[in-house]
Motif scaffolding. Structure first.
Motif, PDB file in Angstrom:
ATOM      1  N   MET A 155       0.888  -1.188   0.035  1.00 18.45           N
ATOM      2  CA  MET A 155      -0.021  -0.160  -0.080  1.00 18.45           C
ATOM      3  C   MET A 155       0.649   1.219  -0.033  1.00 18.45           C
ATOM      4  O   MET A 155       0.486   2.054  -0.551  1.00 18.45           O
ATOM      5  CB  MET A 155      -0.965   0.072   1.170  1.00 18.45           C
ATOM      6  CG  MET A 155      -1.712   1.052   1.294  1.00 18.45           C
ATOM      7  SD  MET A 155      -3.072   1.112   2.666  1.00 18.45           S
ATOM      8  CE  MET A 155      -4.383   0.263   1.306  1.00 18.45           C
ATOM      9  N   PHE A 156       1.996   1.212   0.606  1.00 17.60           N
ATOM     10  CA  PHE A 156       2.824   2.569   0.868  1.00 17.60           C
ATOM     11  C   PHE A 156       4.022   2.170   0.083  1.00 17.60           C
ATOM     12  O   PHE A 156       4.811   3.367   0.122  1.00 17.60           O
ATOM     13  CB  PHE A 156       3.168   2.816   2.238  1.00 17.60           C
ATOM     14  CG  PHE A 156       2.126   2.950   3.098  1.00 17.60           C
ATOM     15  CD1 PHE A 156       1.372   4.123   3.297  1.00 17.60           C
ATOM     16  CD2 PHE A 156       1.643   1.743   3.943  1.00 17.60           C
ATOM     17  CE1 PHE A 156       0.028   4.167   4.036  1.00 17.60           C
ATOM     18  CE2 PHE A 156       0.403   1.893   5.025  1.00 17.60           C
ATOM     19  CZ  PHE A 156      -0.245   3.311   4.839  1.00 17.60           C
ATOM     20  N   THR A 157       4.255   1.546  -0.937  1.00 19.75           N
ATOM     21  CA  THR A 157       5.291   1.555  -1.848  1.00 19.75           C
ATOM     22  C   THR A 157       4.799   1.442  -3.370  1.00 19.75           C
ATOM     23  O   THR A 157       5.546   1.129  -4.436  1.00 19.75           O
ATOM     24  CB  THR A 157       6.210   0.035  -1.888  1.00 19.75           C
ATOM     25  OG1 THR A 157       5.428  -1.021  -1.907  1.00 19.75           O
ATOM     26  CG2 THR A 157       6.494   0.264  -0.459  1.00 19.75           C
ATOM     27  N   GLY A 158       3.558   1.881  -3.467  1.00 18.59           N
ATOM     28  CA  GLY A 158       2.918   1.971  -4.742  1.00 18.59           C
ATOM     29  C   GLY A 158       3.339   2.959  -5.847  1.00 18.59           C
ATOM     30  O   GLY A 158       4.136   3.943  -5.104  1.00 18.59           O
ATOM     31  N   LEU A 159       2.936   3.021  -6.955  1.00 20.01           N
ATOM     32  CA  LEU A 159       3.513   4.071  -7.990  1.00 20.01           C
ATOM     33  C   LEU A 159       2.369   4.655  -8.400  1.00 20.01           C
ATOM     34  O   LEU A 159       1.164   4.286  -8.778  1.00 20.01           O
ATOM     35  CB  LEU A 159       4.111   3.591  -9.146  1.00 20.01           C
ATOM     36  CG  LEU A 159       5.690   2.684  -8.878  1.00 20.01           C
ATOM     37  CD1 LEU A 159       5.987   2.048 -10.256  1.00 20.01           C
ATOM     38  CD2 LEU A 159       6.546   3.435  -8.376  1.00 20.01           C
ATOM     39  N   THR A 160       2.437   6.084  -8.742  1.00 22.42           N
ATOM     40  CA  THR A 160       1.283   6.825  -9.420  1.00 22.42           C
ATOM     41  C   THR A 160       1.431   6.505 -11.001  1.00 22.42           C
ATOM     42  O   THR A 160       2.173   5.841 -11.400  1.00 22.42           O
ATOM     43  CB  THR A 160       1.494   8.227  -9.091  1.00 22.42           C
ATOM     44  OG1 THR A 160       2.517   8.792  -9.833  1.00 22.42           O
ATOM     45  CG2 THR A 160       1.612   8.807  -7.689  1.00 22.42           C
ATOM     46  N   ILE A 161       0.418   6.991 -11.584  1.00 20.33           N
ATOM     47  CA  ILE A 161       0.411   6.595 -12.999  1.00 20.33           C
ATOM     48  C   ILE A 161       1.440   7.402 -13.661  1.00 20.33           C
ATOM     49  O   ILE A 161       2.224   6.854 -14.726  1.00 20.33           O
ATOM     50  CB  ILE A 161      -1.129   7.175 -13.674  1.00 20.33           C
ATOM     51  CG1 ILE A 161      -2.174   6.141 -13.291  1.00 20.33           C
ATOM     52  CG2 ILE A 161      -1.065   7.250 -15.020  1.00 20.33           C
ATOM     53  CD1 ILE A 161      -3.510   6.647 -13.744  1.00 20.33           C
ATOM     54  N   LYS A 162       1.639   8.591 -13.296  1.00 18.50           N
ATOM     55  CA  LYS A 162       2.852   9.406 -13.888  1.00 18.50           C
ATOM     56  C   LYS A 162       4.306   8.561 -13.428  1.00 18.50           C
ATOM     57  O   LYS A 162       5.043   8.679 -14.391  1.00 18.50           O
ATOM     58  CB  LYS A 162       2.990  10.820 -13.218  1.00 18.50           C
ATOM     59  CG  LYS A 162       3.916  11.718 -13.913  1.00 18.50           C
ATOM     60  CD  LYS A 162       3.764  13.143 -13.374  1.00 18.50           C
ATOM     61  CE  LYS A 162       4.818  13.907 -13.774  1.00 18.50           C
ATOM     62  NZ  LYS A 162       4.711  14.198 -15.136  1.00 18.50           N
ATOM     63  N   ASP A 163       4.500   7.891 -12.287  1.00 19.31           N
ATOM     64  CA  ASP A 163       5.535   7.373 -12.218  1.00 19.31           C
ATOM     65  C   ASP A 163       5.824   5.939 -12.934  1.00 19.31           C
ATOM     66  O   ASP A 163       6.749   5.933 -13.539  1.00 19.31           O
ATOM     67  CB  ASP A 163       5.515   6.786 -10.563  1.00 19.31           C
ATOM     68  CG  ASP A 163       5.777   7.807  -9.548  1.00 19.31           C
ATOM     69  OD1 ASP A 163       6.314   8.932  -9.807  1.00 19.31           O
ATOM     70  OD2 ASP A 163       5.025   7.519  -8.367  1.00 19.31           O
ATOM     71  N   ILE A 164       4.547   5.332 -13.143  1.00 16.27           N
ATOM     72  CA  ILE A 164       4.563   4.098 -14.079  1.00 16.27           C
ATOM     73  C   ILE A 164       4.785   4.837 -15.573  1.00 16.27           C
ATOM     74  O   ILE A 164       6.006   4.135 -16.258  1.00 16.27           O
ATOM     75  CB  ILE A 164       3.261   3.742 -14.157  1.00 16.27           C
ATOM     76  CG1 ILE A 164       2.977   2.750 -12.828  1.00 16.27           C
ATOM     77  CG2 ILE A 164       3.269   2.470 -15.416  1.00 16.27           C
ATOM     78  CD1 ILE A 164       1.599   2.417 -12.539  1.00 16.27           C
TER      79      ILE A 164
END
Length: 89
Positions: free
Chosen positions: A20-29
């Motif tokens: 949950m706290f290590t996810g990526l945003t769409i922009k990061d992806i």
């Protein structure tokens, strides 16, 4: 599953987006080399499809953006498609 969907899974796995706290945003992806050329709207559609199939979940928000991370099923899919993550040779 499309090749682009697998690229998104690879980007999440390569950046250890597995909680949950290590996810990526769409922009990061989108900024990952493997996802070069994919628009934010395409990535959003891919993530929605992967979410509906149980491969990704929505994580914590970063400012106004949700993050996305791989579920156990998503990790298993990645490992099965890449030969178990073994780097032999």
């Amino acid at each position: 599953m499309t090749v682009q969907a697998f690229y998104v899974i690879c980007a999440l796995y390569d950046k250890s987006a597995t909680g949950m706290f290590t996810g990526l945003t769409i922009k990061d992806i989108q900024e990952q080399e493997i996802c070069e050329g994919l628009s934010q709207s395409i990535i959003y559609r891919i993530l929605t499809d992967l979410y509906n199939k149980g491969y990704v979940r929505v994580g914590a928000k970063v400012r106004n953006a949700y993050t996305y991370f791989l579920t156990v099923e998503g990790i298993e899919l990645y490992l099965s498609e890449t030969g178990g993550g073994n780097n032999e040779g």
